[in-house]
Motif scaffolding. Structure first.
Motif, PDB file in Angstrom:
ATOM      1  N   ALA A  43       0.840  -1.190   0.000  1.00 10.44           N
ATOM      2  CA  ALA A  43       0.000   0.000   0.000  1.00 10.44           C
ATOM      3  C   ALA A  43       0.879   1.245   0.000  1.00 10.44           C
ATOM      4  O   ALA A  43       1.984   1.248   0.533  1.00 10.44           O
ATOM      5  N   GLU A  44       0.399   2.299  -0.610  1.00  6.54           N
ATOM      6  CA  GLU A  44       1.081   3.590  -0.713  1.00  6.54           C
ATOM      7  C   GLU A  44       2.416   3.503  -1.451  1.00  6.54           C
ATOM      8  O   GLU A  44       3.276   4.357  -1.300  1.00  6.54           O
ATOM      9  N   GLY A  45       2.611   2.434  -2.223  1.00  2.42           N
ATOM     10  CA  GLY A  45       3.806   2.299  -3.044  1.00  2.42           C
ATOM     11  C   GLY A  45       5.075   1.913  -2.302  1.00  2.42           C
ATOM     12  O   GLY A  45       6.173   1.934  -2.863  1.00  2.42           O
ATOM     13  N   TYR A  46       4.929   1.562  -1.023  1.00  2.00           N
ATOM     14  CA  TYR A  46       6.116   1.175  -0.255  1.00  2.00           C
ATOM     15  C   TYR A  46       6.693  -0.137  -0.777  1.00  2.00           C
ATOM     16  O   TYR A  46       5.956  -1.022  -1.214  1.00  2.00           O
ATOM     17  N   LYS A  47       8.028  -0.256  -0.727  1.00  2.00           N
ATOM     18  CA  LYS A  47       8.692  -1.532  -1.004  1.00  2.00           C
ATOM     19  C   LYS A  47       8.737  -2.300   0.306  1.00  2.00           C
ATOM     20  O   LYS A  47       9.300  -1.809   1.294  1.00  2.00           O
ATOM     21  N   ILE A  48       8.156  -3.499   0.299  1.00  2.00           N
ATOM     22  CA  ILE A  48       7.974  -4.197   1.574  1.00  2.00           C
ATOM     23  C   ILE A  48       8.492  -5.624   1.569  1.00  2.00           C
ATOM     24  O   ILE A  48       8.612  -6.269   0.522  1.00  2.00           O
ATOM     25  N   VAL A  49       8.790  -6.100   2.780  1.00  2.00           N
ATOM     26  CA  VAL A  49       9.084  -7.520   2.979  1.00  2.00           C
ATOM     27  C   VAL A  49       8.525  -7.894   4.352  1.00  2.00           C
ATOM     28  O   VAL A  49       8.456  -7.049   5.247  1.00  2.00           O
ATOM     29  N   PHE A  50       8.084  -9.147   4.478  1.00  2.00           N
ATOM     30  CA  PHE A  50       7.551  -9.616   5.755  1.00  2.00           C
ATOM     31  C   PHE A  50       8.529 -10.591   6.407  1.00  2.00           C
ATOM     32  O   PHE A  50       9.115 -11.442   5.731  1.00  2.00           O
ATOM     33  N   ILE A  51       8.674 -10.451   7.725  1.00  2.00           N
ATOM     34  CA  ILE A  51       9.498 -11.376   8.513  1.00  2.00           C
ATOM     35  C   ILE A  51       8.564 -12.371   9.197  1.00  2.00           C
ATOM     36  O   ILE A  51       7.542 -11.981   9.774  1.00  2.00           O
ATOM     37  N   HIS A  52       8.900 -13.649   9.091  1.00  2.00           N
ATOM     38  CA  HIS A  52       8.047 -14.703   9.634  1.00  2.00           C
ATOM     39  C   HIS A  52       7.937 -14.604  11.157  1.00  2.00           C
ATOM     40  O   HIS A  52       8.944 -14.377  11.828  1.00  2.00           O
ATOM     41  N   PRO A  53       6.719 -14.801  11.685  1.00  2.00           N
ATOM     42  CA  PRO A  53       6.524 -14.712  13.141  1.00  2.00           C
ATOM     43  C   PRO A  53       7.415 -15.667  13.946  1.00  2.00           C
ATOM     44  O   PRO A  53       7.721 -15.381  15.095  1.00  2.00           O
ATOM     45  N   LYS A  54       7.847 -16.754  13.331  1.00  2.00           N
ATOM     46  CA  LYS A  54       8.676 -17.696  14.094  1.00  2.00           C
ATOM     47  C   LYS A  54      10.041 -17.095  14.442  1.00  2.00           C
ATOM     48  O   LYS A  54      10.712 -17.569  15.344  1.00  2.00           O
ATOM     49  N   SER A  55      10.425 -16.047  13.718  1.00  2.00           N
ATOM     50  CA  SER A  55      11.710 -15.398  14.009  1.00  2.00           C
ATOM     51  C   SER A  55      11.572 -14.180  14.918  1.00  2.00           C
ATOM     52  O   SER A  55      12.567 -13.543  15.263  1.00  2.00           O
ATOM     53  N   THR A  56      10.331 -13.834  15.283  1.00  2.00           N
ATOM     54  CA  THR A  56      10.126 -12.558  15.986  1.00  2.00           C
ATOM     55  C   THR A  56       9.407 -12.679  17.321  1.00  2.00           C
ATOM     56  O   THR A  56       9.098 -11.669  17.946  1.00  2.00           O
ATOM     57  N   GLY A  57       9.085 -13.908  17.715  1.00  2.00           N
ATOM     58  CA  GLY A  57       8.303 -14.062  18.942  1.00  2.00           C
ATOM     59  C   GLY A  57       6.820 -13.990  18.686  1.00  2.00           C
ATOM     60  O   GLY A  57       6.059 -13.502  19.523  1.00  2.00           O
ATOM     61  N   GLY A  58       6.407 -14.443  17.505  1.00  2.00           N
ATOM     62  CA  GLY A  58       4.971 -14.586  17.252  1.00  2.00           C
ATOM     63  C   GLY A  58       4.302 -13.416  16.565  1.00  2.00           C
ATOM     64  O   GLY A  58       3.087 -13.417  16.402  1.00  2.00           O
ATOM     65  N   VAL A  59       5.081 -12.409  16.160  1.00  2.00           N
ATOM     66  CA  VAL A  59       4.478 -11.243  15.507  1.00  2.00           C
ATOM     67  C   VAL A  59       4.949 -11.175  14.054  1.00  2.00           C
ATOM     68  O   VAL A  59       6.155 -11.249  13.784  1.00  2.00           O
ATOM     69  N   LEU A  60       4.001 -11.066  13.143  1.00  2.00           N
ATOM     70  CA  LEU A  60       4.363 -10.838  11.743  1.00  2.00           C
ATOM     71  C   LEU A  60       4.876  -9.396  11.641  1.00  2.00           C
ATOM     72  O   LEU A  60       4.171  -8.457  12.005  1.00  2.00           O
ATOM     73  N   VAL A  61       6.114  -9.241  11.185  1.00  2.00           N
ATOM     74  CA  VAL A  61       6.722  -7.907  11.091  1.00  2.00           C
ATOM     75  C   VAL A  61       6.942  -7.557   9.626  1.00  2.00           C
ATOM     76  O   VAL A  61       7.511  -8.349   8.862  1.00  2.00           O
ATOM     77  N   GLU A  62       6.460  -6.404   9.231  1.00  2.00           N
ATOM     78  CA  GLU A  62       6.660  -5.895   7.874  1.00  2.00           C
ATOM     79  C   GLU A  62       7.740  -4.826   7.942  1.00  2.00           C
ATOM     80  O   GLU A  62       7.723  -3.982   8.832  1.00  2.00           O
ATOM     81  N   LEU A  63       8.664  -4.868   6.996  1.00  2.00           N
ATOM     82  CA  LEU A  63       9.629  -3.764   6.836  1.00  2.00           C
ATOM     83  C   LEU A  63       9.262  -3.049   5.550  1.00  2.00           C
ATOM     84  O   LEU A  63       9.001  -3.678   4.525  1.00  2.00           O
ATOM     85  N   ALA A  64       9.236  -1.729   5.594  1.00  2.00           N
ATOM     86  CA  ALA A  64       8.778  -0.961   4.436  1.00  2.00           C
ATOM     87  C   ALA A  64       9.690   0.226   4.167  1.00  2.00           C
ATOM     88  O   ALA A  64      10.053   0.966   5.082  1.00  2.00           O
ATOM     89  N   GLU A  65      10.049   0.358   2.898  1.00  2.00           N
ATOM     90  CA  GLU A  65      10.854   1.508   2.467  1.00  2.00           C
ATOM     91  C   GLU A  65       9.942   2.422   1.650  1.00  2.00           C
ATOM     92  O   GLU A  65       9.275   1.978   0.720  1.00  2.00           O
ATOM     93  N   LYS A  66       9.926   3.673   2.017  1.00  2.00           N
ATOM     94  CA  LYS A  66       9.064   4.634   1.341  1.00  2.00           C
ATOM     95  C   LYS A  66       9.488   4.808  -0.110  1.00  2.00           C
ATOM     96  O   LYS A  66      10.669   4.864  -0.422  1.00  2.00           O
ATOM     97  N   ALA A  67       8.501   4.878  -1.006  1.00  4.42           N
ATOM     98  CA  ALA A  67       8.800   5.091  -2.417  1.00  4.42           C
ATOM     99  C   ALA A  67       9.425   6.486  -2.591  1.00  4.42           C
ATOM    100  O   ALA A  67       9.027   7.424  -1.911  1.00  4.42           O
TER     101      ALA A  67
END
Ligand code: ZN
Length: 135
Positions: free
Chosen positions: A110-134
């Motif tokens: 959304a909003e043109g961000y470049k994104i990747v998701f980190i699996h919850p198994k690596s974060t303690g159960g939370v899906l984490v998205e990393l986003a770079e602004k366009a």
């Protein structure tokens, strides 16, 4: 990688029209955009506090990740998104640290961000998205 701020919190909802009024009218947070992200099978409704957003996510496809999430867990927090300076660099560093990521390459969210998701198994159960602004 450099984490710049919490970009948004993603919340899965059954119906936007049932949930939007709380954020828009009760809390009075400014509506930023409504957008269909076709390849993710979602419609998003984004509210901007000025220092971090709330992203309501409604499934528009039977096989979307939001549909699966709703079927399994019901409405609620789906992911937390952190803004990064460089998502490609972040992916390299995550891989170096053996962190599970959902895809090897960034996609456009959304909003043109470049994104990747980190699996919850690596974060303690939370899906984490990393986003770079366009740019
Ligand atoms: Zn998100």
């Amino acid at each position: 990688m450099k984490i710049l701020r919490i970009e948004h919190i993603g919340i899965a909802v059954e119906r936007l029209e049932n949930r939007s009024p709380f954020w828009a009218h009760v809390l009075g947070i400014k509506h930023a955009s409504t957008e269909i992200v076709k390849h993710e099978g979602v419609k998003t409704d984004i509210y901007d506090t000025g220092s971090g957003k709330v992203e309501l996510l409604k499934s528009i496809s039977d096989d979307s990740t939001i549909e699966k999430f709703l079927n399994k867990k019901g409405e609620g927090i789906h992911h937390v998104c952190l803004q990064v300076d460089d998502v490609e660099q972040a992916i390299i560093e995550l891989k170096e640290n053996n962190i599970s990521i959902i895809s090897e390459k960034p996609s456009i969210g959304a909003e043109g961000y470049k994104i990747v998701f980190i699996h919850p198994k690596s974060t303690g159960g939370v899906l984490v998205e990393l986003a770079e602004k366009a740019t």
